[in-house]
Design a protein around this motif. Structure first.
Motif, PDB file in Angstrom:
ATOM      1  N   GLY A 297      16.902 -56.144   7.222  1.00 42.14           N
ATOM      2  CA  GLY A 297      17.990 -56.511   8.131  1.00 42.14           C
ATOM      3  C   GLY A 297      19.031 -55.422   8.189  1.00 42.14           C
ATOM      4  N   THR A 298      20.291 -55.810   8.421  1.00 40.56           N
ATOM      5  CA  THR A 298      21.388 -54.846   8.434  1.00 40.56           C
ATOM      6  C   THR A 298      21.324 -54.054   7.144  1.00 40.56           C
ATOM      7  OG1 THR A 298      22.624 -56.530   9.570  1.00 40.56           O
ATOM      8  CG2 THR A 298      23.872 -54.631   8.784  1.00 40.56           C
ATOM      9  N   SER A 299      21.347 -54.804   6.020  1.00 43.21           N
ATOM     10  CA  SER A 299      20.941 -54.172   4.770  1.00 43.21           C
ATOM     11  C   SER A 299      19.602 -54.805   4.411  1.00 43.21           C
ATOM     12  CB  SER A 299      21.978 -54.378   3.676  1.00 43.21           C
ATOM     13  OG  SER A 299      22.356 -55.710   3.600  1.00 43.21           O
ATOM     14  N   ASP A 300      18.820 -54.121   3.601  1.00 36.55           N
ATOM     15  CA  ASP A 300      17.540 -54.677   3.180  1.00 36.55           C
ATOM     16  C   ASP A 300      17.740 -55.365   1.835  1.00 36.55           C
ATOM     17  OD1 ASP A 300      16.452 -53.492   5.400  1.00 36.55           O
ATOM     18  OD2 ASP A 300      15.569 -51.790   4.326  1.00 36.55           O
ATOM     19  N   THR A 301      17.060 -56.481   1.635  1.00 34.49           N
ATOM     20  CA  THR A 301      17.123 -57.114   0.322  1.00 34.49           C
ATOM     21  C   THR A 301      15.717 -57.370  -0.193  1.00 34.49           C
ATOM     22  OG1 THR A 301      17.384 -59.270   1.380  1.00 34.49           O
ATOM     23  CG2 THR A 301      19.381 -58.244   0.541  1.00 34.49           C
ATOM     24  N   TYR A 302      15.611 -57.329  -1.492  1.00 30.19           N
ATOM     25  CA  TYR A 302      14.353 -57.574  -2.203  1.00 30.19           C
ATOM     26  C   TYR A 302      14.681 -58.668  -3.190  1.00 30.19           C
ATOM     27  CZ  TYR A 302      10.247 -56.350  -5.109  1.00 30.19           C
ATOM     28  OH  TYR A 302       9.060 -56.360  -5.803  1.00 30.19           O
ATOM     29  N   PHE A 303      14.023 -59.797  -3.096  1.00 28.73           N
ATOM     30  CA  PHE A 303      14.417 -60.900  -3.980  1.00 28.73           C
ATOM     31  C   PHE A 303      13.216 -61.730  -4.395  1.00 28.73           C
ATOM     32  CE2 PHE A 303      14.287 -64.038  -0.514  1.00 28.73           C
ATOM     33  CZ  PHE A 303      14.414 -63.201   0.588  1.00 28.73           C
ATOM     34  N   ARG A 341      17.015 -46.917   9.331  1.00 30.21           N
ATOM     35  CA  ARG A 341      15.744 -47.101  10.036  1.00 30.21           C
ATOM     36  C   ARG A 341      15.921 -47.110  11.554  1.00 30.21           C
ATOM     37  NH1 ARG A 341      14.579 -51.182   6.897  1.00 30.21           N
ATOM     38  NH2 ARG A 341      15.685 -52.621   8.239  1.00 30.21           N
ATOM     39  N   GLU A 342      16.893 -47.910  11.999  1.00 27.29           N
ATOM     40  CA  GLU A 342      17.015 -48.123  13.440  1.00 27.29           C
ATOM     41  C   GLU A 342      18.044 -47.198  14.082  1.00 27.29           C
ATOM     42  OE1 GLU A 342      17.082 -52.516  13.650  1.00 27.29           O
ATOM     43  OE2 GLU A 342      15.550 -52.291  12.104  1.00 27.29           O
ATOM     44  N   VAL A 343      19.267 -47.168  13.515  1.00 23.75           N
ATOM     45  CA  VAL A 343      20.322 -46.376  14.160  1.00 23.75           C
ATOM     46  C   VAL A 343      20.063 -44.879  13.996  1.00 23.75           C
ATOM     47  CG1 VAL A 343      22.809 -45.921  14.233  1.00 23.75           C
ATOM     48  CG2 VAL A 343      21.965 -48.246  13.750  1.00 23.75           C
ATOM     49  N   ASN A 344      19.791 -44.435  12.760  1.00 27.03           N
ATOM     50  CA  ASN A 344      19.734 -42.996  12.511  1.00 27.03           C
ATOM     51  C   ASN A 344      18.356 -42.370  12.648  1.00 27.03           C
ATOM     52  OD1 ASN A 344      22.464 -41.872  11.706  1.00 27.03           O
ATOM     53  ND2 ASN A 344      22.357 -43.794  10.551  1.00 27.03           N
ATOM     54  N   VAL A 345      17.324 -43.174  12.799  1.00 24.79           N
ATOM     55  CA  VAL A 345      16.013 -42.580  13.038  1.00 24.79           C
ATOM     56  C   VAL A 345      15.445 -43.079  14.377  1.00 24.79           C
ATOM     57  CG1 VAL A 345      13.649 -42.264  12.192  1.00 24.79           C
ATOM     58  CG2 VAL A 345      15.571 -42.148  10.605  1.00 24.79           C
ATOM     59  N   ARG A 346      15.157 -44.359  14.494  1.00 26.56           N
ATOM     60  CA  ARG A 346      14.541 -44.849  15.736  1.00 26.56           C
ATOM     61  C   ARG A 346      15.387 -44.451  16.958  1.00 26.56           C
ATOM     62  NH1 ARG A 346      14.690 -51.088  17.003  1.00 26.56           N
ATOM     63  NH2 ARG A 346      16.813 -50.381  17.424  1.00 26.56           N
ATOM     64  N   ASP A 347      16.650 -44.840  16.965  1.00 23.71           N
ATOM     65  CA  ASP A 347      17.499 -44.587  18.135  1.00 23.71           C
ATOM     66  C   ASP A 347      17.814 -43.095  18.287  1.00 23.71           C
ATOM     67  OD1 ASP A 347      17.346 -47.292  18.157  1.00 23.71           O
ATOM     68  OD2 ASP A 347      19.459 -47.679  17.710  1.00 23.71           O
ATOM     69  N   ARG A 348      18.042 -42.455  17.169  1.00 20.59           N
ATOM     70  CA  ARG A 348      18.407 -41.029  17.187  1.00 20.59           C
ATOM     71  C   ARG A 348      17.298 -40.166  17.808  1.00 20.59           C
ATOM     72  NH1 ARG A 348      17.987 -36.316  16.462  1.00 20.59           N
ATOM     73  NH2 ARG A 348      18.455 -34.915  14.753  1.00 20.59           N
ATOM     74  N   TYR A 349      16.018 -40.569  17.610  1.00 27.31           N
ATOM     75  CA  TYR A 349      14.914 -39.818  18.221  1.00 27.31           C
ATOM     76  C   TYR A 349      14.480 -40.446  19.551  1.00 27.31           C
ATOM     77  CZ  TYR A 349      14.780 -37.207  13.876  1.00 27.31           C
ATOM     78  OH  TYR A 349      15.135 -36.409  12.824  1.00 27.31           O
ATOM     79  N   GLY A 350      15.330 -41.335  20.080  1.00 28.49           N
ATOM     80  CA  GLY A 350      15.105 -41.905  21.405  1.00 28.49           C
ATOM     81  C   GLY A 350      13.867 -42.789  21.489  1.00 28.49           C
ATOM     82  N   LEU A 351      13.570 -43.542  20.442  1.00 24.30           N
ATOM     83  CA  LEU A 351      12.335 -44.338  20.409  1.00 24.30           C
ATOM     84  C   LEU A 351      12.636 -45.830  20.545  1.00 24.30           C
ATOM     85  CD1 LEU A 351      10.853 -42.532  17.264  1.00 24.30           C
ATOM     86  CD2 LEU A 351      10.188 -42.117  19.646  1.00 24.30           C
ATOM     87  N   ASP A 352      11.658 -46.570  21.071  1.00 22.58           N
ATOM     88  CA  ASP A 352      11.696 -48.025  20.912  1.00 22.58           C
ATOM     89  C   ASP A 352      10.715 -48.332  19.773  1.00 22.58           C
ATOM     90  OD1 ASP A 352       9.238 -47.584  22.034  1.00 22.58           O
ATOM     91  OD2 ASP A 352       9.682 -48.586  23.928  1.00 22.58           O
ATOM     92  N   TRP A 353      10.496 -49.623  19.463  1.00 24.24           N
ATOM     93  CA  TRP A 353       9.625 -49.924  18.311  1.00 24.24           C
ATOM     94  C   TRP A 353       8.207 -49.397  18.541  1.00 24.24           C
ATOM     95  CZ3 TRP A 353      11.362 -50.051  13.874  1.00 24.24           C
ATOM     96  CH2 TRP A 353      12.384 -50.889  13.423  1.00 24.24           C
TER      97      TRP A 353
END
Ligand code: XUL
Length: 541
Positions: A297-303, A341-353
């Motif tokens: 999510g916004t932050s990732d959690t492992y539980f 994952r999403e803001v600084n890599v996916r969006d930054r390289y102009g990608l969708d999923w």
């Protein structure tokens, strides 16, 4: 027909999930969003706005939660015959606290069903606002308490976590230091969970062992208030804390307020509330060792569930809370989740999923030994106080390399920093926005050598609360329900979503973990240059 109601008082909304236990069905799912539905409280994302925009203070209005409770019950009465509800339990955002004066007992016990809760309970507050889990303003107090308890390691050993700004103990200490008069007028300090339970039951409720573990005040092994931690926090605190109790504590009948105003049965029971993470553990069916949840999510959690309260060295990696089953759970938070994952890599390289998946496939597993350390903002696990992005053998312009780099970094970091929990994860339930991408989940499966299932959980905490209500009620009726029986059919992953680890990639990732660990050690702990290790890995794989 047995109907059980689970409420979830979260940061942004109050939700209800009702289950028909015998037919194994969710029969109601309803939410009140605070900002939209209660604009008079002027919240943003459920939080009161600050005078200074960069302020680390995050408070909410407890009267808003009460107004939401009235609104919620007035709305769900149209969809559900409330007289059929046998028991109500709840889940609260963890760590947040509510401060009440000595009039609270009388006020809670004599609520007038003709008048709204918020109006009647307002005079019982000794502090108008409630600090919540997003508050980061207690740096000094957290250090003072930790120091008095012998440092982070001993604090984690004692309370299940080293001190954190958002935890209730440091928040209480700050309140005492900054407002000793208001602190002195405080007769009872509740968590969000125990406050809401007190309102439903019409008298002060205990704090359950699950949520109590998020305060830096409970002895995690004895499940009692720690005299030492209390002494390190604030004077006369012992007399202001409610008693602790198991998560399945039957508080008693619902307050007549709800019976008269909303038509609940006089026989309906109020069950102790717990924290949202302990409740989600139940809502996801994580009730045996070897099964963990990963939320992307916004932050990732492992539980995951634990039988013993094991803590990480120096308490540096995660928390131990009580589990509603009477056992324990761990929760590790990785702050650079979708930010990386999403803001600084996916969006930054102009990608969708889709484009993201295509790029991921363009670089082989292990990324030819190249590593990205994606701390685009400060990181909780491992502790990185300021943003710091490092690329080992990787060009920033290489979209495919960075896409694989960020996913492998996040999965490797989870694998490495959850090792202290002991035992191997055999099955992972993946939730949150990022878990929709099955190519990310394949890396998760391969790197953890575990099977991964997708899980739809928008309401896992409220569902977990409803299941807790069922469990506590059945127990009180002399039945001996087991947890697997209680959660069966409710807490199930998406059918057909299983992703198995690829046997060819698993050994590659076992070696990749060492490369990743060496890069992390180099960047964060002045470890040796990892380039030779990277070269050997690239030559072999
Ligand atoms: C857990 C934490 C959050 C809140 C969110 O330690 O701070 O998950 O419980 O509601």
């Amino acid at each position: 027909m047995a109907i059980y109601l689970g409420l979830d008082a979260s940061t942004q909304s109050l939700s209800a999930v009702a289950i028909d236990y015998d037919r194994r069905k969710v029969v109601l799912d309803h939410s009140i969003n605070f900002d939209e539905r209660l604009p008079q409280f002027k919240s943003k994302g459920g939080v009161l706005p600050n005078a200074q925009p960069e302020s680390p203070v995050a408070h909410s209005d407890p009267l808003m939660w009460l107004a939401a409770l009235d609104l919620l019950f007035s709305e769900i009465g149209d969809k559900l015959d409330l007289s059929r509800v046998r028991a109500i339990a709840g889940s609260g955002q963890q760590h947040g606290s509510v401060y009440l004066n000595e009039r609270a007992s009388t006020i809670l016990g004599s609520l007038d069903s003709e008048r709204p809760l918020s109006e009647q309970i307002a005079p019982a507050l000794s502090r108008r606002t409630s600090p919540i889990w997003m508050d980061q303003s207690t740096r000094r107090q957290k250090q003072e308490i930790e120091q008095a308890l012998g440092g982070p390691g001993p604090t984690a050993e004692l309370t299940g976590s080293r001190c954190f700004e958002r935890f209730t103990g440091p928040q209480i200490r700050k309140f005492w230091q900054e407002g000793p008069g208001a602190y002195a007028r405080t007769n009872r300090i509740h968590l969000v969970s125990s406050f809401m339970a007190s309102v439903l039951n019409g008298r002060h409720a205990p704090i359950d062992h699950g949520d109590g573990a998020g305060m830096n005040l409970m002895d995690i092994r004895a499940r009692e208030w720690s005299a030492e931690a209390i002494a390190a926090t604030a004077p006369h605190l012992a007399s202001k804390l409610p008693p602790l109790g198991p998560s399945d504590t039957l508080l008693g009948r619902l307050s007549p307020y709800f019976v008269e105003r909303y038509g609940f049965s006089r026989e309906a029971l109020a069950i102790a509330w717990s924290g949202d993470n302990p409740c989600s553990l139940i809502g996801l069916g994580l009730i045996s060792a070897g099964r963990v949840g990963i939320s992307l999510g916004t932050s990732d959690t492992y539980f995951g569930y634990m039988t013993e309260p094991r803590t990480s060295p120096e308490g540096a990696e995660g928390h131990v809370f009580g589990a509603p089953t009477g056992d324990y759970m761990s929760l590790i938070c990785f702050q650079n989740g979708s930010l990386a994952r999403e803001v600084n890599v996916r969006d930054r390289y102009g990608l969708d999923w889709e484009g993201f998946s295509r790029r991921l496939g363009e670089s082989p597993p292990g990324n030819r030994g190249r590593v990205l350390l994606p701390y685009f903002g400060p990181e909780i696990t491992p502790a990185v106080p300021r943003a710091m992005v490092r690329r080992y053998g990787l060009e920033e312009s290489d979209a495919a390399g960075n896409v694989r780099g960020v996913i492998e970094a996040q999965m490797a970091s989870m694998a490495l920093h959850s090792q202290w929990m002991g035992g191997k994860a055999e099955t992972i339930y993946a939730t949150g926005g990022g878990s929709q991408n099955r190519d990310i989940l394949q890396v998760m499966a391969d790197l953890h050598d575990a099977e991964v299932y997708q899980f739809e959980v928008s309401k896992s905490a409220a569902l977990g609360a409803a299941l807790r209500a069922a469990h506590a009620d059945l127990k009180a009726r002399g039945e001996e329900p087991t947890w697997p029986e209680v959660v069966a059919d409710f807490a199930e992953p998406v059918a057909e979503s299983r992703i198995a680890p690829n046997p060819n990639t698993v050994p590659l990732y076992r070696e990749f973990l060492q490369v990743y660990q060496a890069c992390e050690a180099h960047a964060l702990r002045a470890g040796p240059d990892p380039s030779e290790l990277q070269r050997q890995f690239a030559a072999k794989w």
